[in-house]
Enzyme design. Sequence first.
Site, PDB file in Angstrom:
ATOM      1  N   GLU A  57      -8.204  -0.080   1.187  1.00  0.00           N
ATOM      2  CA  GLU A  57      -9.021  -0.675   2.251  1.00  0.00           C
ATOM      3  C   GLU A  57     -10.349   0.039   2.444  1.00  0.00           C
ATOM      4  OE1 GLU A  57      -5.776  -0.220   2.418  1.00  0.00           O
ATOM      5  OE2 GLU A  57      -4.941  -2.225   2.753  1.00  0.00           O
ATOM      6  N   HIS A 126       3.194  -3.177  11.898  1.00  0.00           N
ATOM      7  CA  HIS A 126       2.655  -4.482  11.505  1.00  0.00           C
ATOM      8  C   HIS A 126       2.457  -5.427  12.686  1.00  0.00           C
ATOM      9  CE1 HIS A 126       3.413  -3.409   7.332  1.00  0.00           C
ATOM     10  NE2 HIS A 126       2.920  -4.567   6.935  1.00  0.00           N
TER      11      HIS A 126
HETATM   12  C1  LIG Z   1      -2.459  -0.080   3.613  1.00  0.00           C
HETATM   13  C2  LIG Z   1      -1.772  -1.361   3.401  1.00  0.00           C
HETATM   14  N1  LIG Z   1      -2.470  -2.396   2.900  1.00  0.00           N
HETATM   15  C3  LIG Z   1      -1.878  -3.580   2.690  1.00  0.00           C
HETATM   16  C4  LIG Z   1      -0.558  -3.747   2.983  1.00  0.00           C
HETATM   17  C5  LIG Z   1       0.113  -5.089   2.727  1.00  0.00           C
HETATM   18  N2  LIG Z   1       1.068  -4.940   1.626  1.00  0.00           N
HETATM   19  C6  LIG Z   1       2.367  -4.771   1.875  1.00  0.00           C
HETATM   20  S1  LIG Z   1       3.238  -4.545   0.504  1.00  0.00           S
HETATM   21  C7  LIG Z   1       1.891  -4.687  -0.483  1.00  0.00           C
HETATM   22  C8  LIG Z   1       2.051  -4.570  -1.958  1.00  0.00           C
HETATM   23  C9  LIG Z   1       2.502  -3.215  -2.405  1.00  0.00           C
HETATM   24  O1  LIG Z   1       2.909  -3.234  -3.728  1.00  0.00           O
HETATM   25  P1  LIG Z   1       3.560  -1.997  -4.457  1.00  0.00           P
HETATM   26  O2  LIG Z   1       2.961  -0.728  -3.951  1.00  0.00           O
HETATM   27  O3  LIG Z   1       3.488  -2.232  -5.900  1.00  0.00           O
HETATM   28  O4  LIG Z   1       5.081  -1.992  -3.956  1.00  0.00           O
HETATM   29  P2  LIG Z   1       6.204  -3.092  -4.237  1.00  0.00           P
HETATM   30  O5  LIG Z   1       6.124  -4.075  -3.108  1.00  0.00           O
HETATM   31  O6  LIG Z   1       5.961  -3.698  -5.548  1.00  0.00           O
HETATM   32  O7  LIG Z   1       7.497  -2.339  -4.168  1.00  0.00           O
HETATM   33  C10 LIG Z   1       0.768  -4.931   0.296  1.00  0.00           C
HETATM   34  C11 LIG Z   1      -0.579  -5.156  -0.225  1.00  0.00           C
HETATM   35  C12 LIG Z   1       0.137  -2.658   3.544  1.00  0.00           C
HETATM   36  N3  LIG Z   1       1.413  -2.752   3.904  1.00  0.00           N
HETATM   37  N4  LIG Z   1      -0.480  -1.485   3.726  1.00  0.00           N
END
Ligand SMILES: Cc1ncc(C[n+]2csc(CCOP(=O)(O)OP(=O)(O)O)c2C)c(N)n1
Lengths: 325, 317
Positions: A57, A126
């Site tokens: 971000e 959230h």
């Molecule tokens: C700082 C932040 N930005 C955006 C989000 C929204 N978000 C939740 S999960 C996610 C994807 C994360 O993917 P990854 O780290 O690969 O983990 P996975 O879900 O594949 O286990 C996003 C963008 C968040 N929770 N926190």
Amino acid sequence: MLYRDALKKAIDELMEIDDTIVILGEDVGFYGGNYRVTDGLFSKYGEKRVIDTPIAENSIVGNAIGMAFGGLRPVVEIMTVNFSLLAYDQIVNQLAKIRYMSGGDICIPLTIRMPQGVAKQLAAQHSQSFERIFASIPGLKVFTASDSITAYYGLKQAILSDDPVIFLEHLLLYSQDFLFYEINDFDITKQRIVKSGENITLVSCLKILHDSLEAVKEVEKKLGITVEVIELTSLSPLNLDLVYESVKKTKRLVVVSEEPKTGSFTSEIITKVMENCFYYLDAPPLRITAEDTPTPYNRKLELFSIPTPDKIATKIINWGREHGL
Amino acid sequence: MNKSLAEKFYYYMKLGREFELRAKEEYMKGNIGGFLHLAIGEEGTHVGAILGFGNGEFFVHYRDHVYAIARGISPKLLMAELFGKITGVSKGKGGSMHFYSSKFNFYGGNAIVGAHIPHAVGLAYAKKYLGKSDGVMVAFGDGSTNSGNFYESLNLAAVYQVPLLFFCENNYYAIGTRIDRVSAFKDLYKKAKDYMIAIQIDGMDVFEVYRAVSLAKEYIQEEGKPYFIEALTYRYESHSMSDSGDYRSPRELKIAKEKDPIDNLLKKAFKESLLTKEFVEEIDRKVEIEIEEAVEFALNSKEPDLEELYKDIFCED
Ligand SMILES: Cc1ncc(C[n+]2csc(CCOP(=O)(O)OP(=O)(O)O)c2C)c(N)n1
Ligand SMILES: [Mg+2]
């Protein structure tokens, strides 16, 4: 028109005529946006204008600031307001300050759109609302979109503004269908009367505005009065002329918000009304907010922590009866 | 590889999978709300990591169910948390994304991508400072390896020379965005290799994960230095309960499922006579009962009192 479609329509229409407008954010492109606001824009405008970013971000906003220096007009989507805190340095120390520090030399026409609020059981990290967090920073404009009208006209105004705008949306409004009609002289900075009335002025925005409107029906029935409801469309600049005018007529003020009470933006509205309408008031202002706690996961506790139509109605009715209505 | 290890693998992987399949069902029924991120397909990575690491504190992002199960936290407490009950591991206040249990050295369940990685560095620092030698492990998704928190943590863990295992579960996607579209490196361990030893392993093979993690654990304890593992894995379900899923082709999903970690384990274990059919059947029955009991416990538990809203904000109320 669906709220999300109104937002998309605003972006799409402007992108069609101005190719300096670019979108950046997580999952905004190929995936179509977490809340589907940018759905279809990736295929229409391509990956150079609808930019899928990593989960970074601070860089998203930082890069967008640089893009604005270079003559682009970026529209950033932060997936939810909660993650804007990871960009808070860029937003507060950079975005809000640069025009001023440059003596007005540098403009940053940048819009940051993001949804906020309690949705349903998303737990404490959230579920936040951040009106106070942004509106208290000089150098940022802060607009809200409570229905498809403000979503469409407000977002257009935000994108066309040469100043940085924080554009607050609400998680639970995206799939709501709102009445949409054309307005010629819309100006989001003026606030908006959504319902006129004579005996109470109620000020609110985003999802809780609709809960308040529902509550108002009950209040009007029970107290035999009418309530004027004002949608707070711009928290900064904060022009409250409409509110003052209304309070001078109704003599009573209620402010409803989803923020926790202490230090919430409701405090600012009440203070300004006290400064400007003190002698007109027939009752102490009523403030209806979330509790001063993080938001719990459990649904019962979650609903207990925020104002609901029932609670809003009861609070206003009790307060009204206590103060001569 | 020994027999008792293979038995443990099977038990926790099966328990994890059945727990999540049931959670999905209960979600559909409305007994669970909010976000529910399932790790079905990733059990080899999660179970192998927890068992391989043994003692020591553990941090993870929101996809935390199977890790918690492998850690030995009762499925009853976990299911009750998903149901939002007061008997849940976080008293119904955290939900699926926020399992916490200091008793099990389990520090969440964090829903801000990448934000827990600095916590792990700090805890590892504290342990070194206090002269404790069992290390710390932090698990995180591919998505967080593009964040500032991640790079700052790699640097500081190397500067402080702390016993910390960085455990990256690369399932190739952050919600609907494929990692190679937003990361300069497709092989994520390369991001760490200038700071510390960094390797890539097959996360669909629980034996391999276990082996790599136990070796890493030995290393961080003996050397007092950080270490990095990237486990290649795959989630079968959507990101949470609610995405469209059409960002992945059915073919891609099919190929991934051919490497299913549980099937994979059974195949290997039968071939090497580490598991018997009877044992597997017995575990299946045991797991079925445990899950049933967990759901019953969750259903029969009380909701938190309204007063609970105001509790647990401060230590001193
Ligand atoms: C700082 C932040 N930005 C955006 C989000 C929204 N978000 C939740 S999960 C996610 C994807 C994360 O993917 P990854 O780290 O690969 O983990 P996975 O879900 O594949 O286990 C996003 C963008 C968040 N929770 N926190
Ligand atoms: Mg991932």
